[in-house]
Design a protein around this motif. Structure first.
Motif, mmCIF file in Angstrom:
data_model
loop_
_atom_site.group_PDB
_atom_site.id
_atom_site.type_symbol
_atom_site.label_atom_id
_atom_site.label_comp_id
_atom_site.label_asym_id
_atom_site.label_seq_id
_atom_site.Cartn_x
_atom_site.Cartn_y
_atom_site.Cartn_z
ATOM 1 N N VAL A 11 48.873 42.644 43.647
ATOM 2 C CA VAL A 11 48.112 41.373 44.011
ATOM 3 C C VAL A 11 49.308 40.508 44.063
ATOM 4 C CG1 VAL A 11 46.647 40.070 43.259
ATOM 5 C CG2 VAL A 11 46.242 42.450 42.793
ATOM 6 N N PRO A 18 51.503 39.185 51.113
ATOM 7 C CA PRO A 18 51.415 40.456 51.236
ATOM 8 C C PRO A 18 52.395 41.414 52.090
ATOM 9 C CG PRO A 18 49.489 39.252 51.835
ATOM 10 C CD PRO A 18 50.787 38.402 51.659
ATOM 11 N N SER A 39 46.474 44.154 47.691
ATOM 12 C CA SER A 39 45.043 43.651 47.792
ATOM 13 C C SER A 39 44.929 42.989 48.799
ATOM 14 C CB SER A 39 45.036 42.835 46.298
ATOM 15 O OG SER A 39 43.927 42.224 46.472
ATOM 16 N N LYS A 40 43.669 43.159 49.257
ATOM 17 C CA LYS A 40 43.089 42.140 50.388
ATOM 18 C C LYS A 40 43.324 40.694 49.727
ATOM 19 C CE LYS A 40 40.924 45.499 53.082
ATOM 20 N NZ LYS A 40 41.718 46.938 52.556
ATOM 21 N N ALA A 41 42.680 40.497 48.448
ATOM 22 C CA ALA A 41 42.748 39.243 47.995
ATOM 23 C C ALA A 41 43.926 38.787 47.196
ATOM 24 C CB ALA A 41 41.417 39.237 47.131
ATOM 25 N N SER A 42 44.302 37.668 47.593
ATOM 26 C CA SER A 42 45.548 37.039 46.931
ATOM 27 C C SER A 42 45.236 35.914 46.032
ATOM 28 C CB SER A 42 46.457 36.535 47.988
ATOM 29 O OG SER A 42 46.279 35.674 48.382
ATOM 30 N N LEU A 43 45.529 35.763 45.088
ATOM 31 C CA LEU A 43 45.231 34.794 43.854
ATOM 32 C C LEU A 43 46.169 33.691 44.114
ATOM 33 C CD1 LEU A 43 44.977 37.105 40.722
ATOM 34 C CD2 LEU A 43 43.194 36.115 42.344
ATOM 35 N N ARG A 65 43.621 38.148 33.654
ATOM 36 C CA ARG A 65 42.989 37.712 34.818
ATOM 37 C C ARG A 65 43.100 39.047 35.870
ATOM 38 N NH1 ARG A 65 41.882 32.421 37.122
ATOM 39 N NH2 ARG A 65 41.477 32.284 34.846
ATOM 40 N N MET A 69 40.489 42.379 38.057
ATOM 41 C CA MET A 69 40.643 42.754 39.405
ATOM 42 C C MET A 69 40.287 44.250 39.806
ATOM 43 S SD MET A 69 43.143 39.987 41.110
ATOM 44 C CE MET A 69 42.517 40.467 42.995
ATOM 45 N N GLU A 71 39.319 47.776 40.594
ATOM 46 C CA GLU A 71 38.167 48.249 41.355
ATOM 47 C C GLU A 71 37.970 49.512 41.306
ATOM 48 O OE1 GLU A 71 38.654 46.782 45.419
ATOM 49 O OE2 GLU A 71 39.044 44.624 44.742
#
Length: 177
Positions: A11, A18, A39-43, A65, A69, A71
């Motif tokens: 992440v 990425p 991850s497709k989602a970055s924080l 946190r 995440m 999954e």
């Protein structure tokens, strides 16, 4: 029946891209037999973990946190950030892993010191193998060339090999049985 392969979720947190995290997949797979996926989602940078007395970011808050995440299909998570990390008993850390929560974090902040692009990429890969090794159950190693050696400076990372020593490789094989 063979166990399904474990998958590490990588992440980006803040400015690491990425693309940079994608470069960690090969060494993690080669050295640990662990699949990883970016991850497709970055924080965003972990402002919630900032400690104003230290002007650093607390690893445990970040790992809590990250653990949220996970999954289905991901066994563990490694966040990569560029902020200065700490744990209470240390002036700073390059990264931290928690086997219980299956989460880890590492930072480019100190690894950047005196490094060109290639050297920084190698340091990041070595430390990613190190943190992922902890998530798989490996402990610190006393061999300064082993990826599982506890690096306290970027120069320690430079001395480490990307690979595990024989003792750590044997330990990983036992853990994977």
């Amino acid at each position: 029946m063979p166990q399904p392969q474990k998958v590490l979720l990588l992440v980006p947190m803040g400015s690491p891209t990425p693309v940079l995290l994608k470069e960690l997949e090969g060494p993690i797979s080669l050295q640990l037999g662990l699949a990883s996926v970016v991850s497709k989602a970055s924080l965003p940078a972990p402002a919630y973990a900032f400690n104003k007395d230290r002007s650093q970011y607390h690893c445990n808050a970040i790992m809590r946190r990250l653990a949220g995440m996970l999954e289905p299909g991901h066994s563990m998570v490694l966040g990569v950030t560029d902020v200065d990390l700490f744990v209470p008993d240390s002036p700073f850390v390059l990264g931290e892993a928690d086997r219980e929560s299956k989460s880890a974090v590492m930072s480019l902040f100190r690894l950047r010191q005196g490094a060109d692009g290639e050297q920084l990429r190698r340091r990041l890969q070595v430390e990613a193998v190190h943190q992922a090794g902890h998530l798989l159950g490996l402990s610190y190693c006393e061999d300064a060339r082993c990826a599982m050696f506890f690096a306290q400076t970027p120069q320690d990372c430079d001395r480490k090999q990307m690979s595990l020593c024989n003792n750590c490789r044997n330990e990983l094989n036992k853990l994977n049985r």
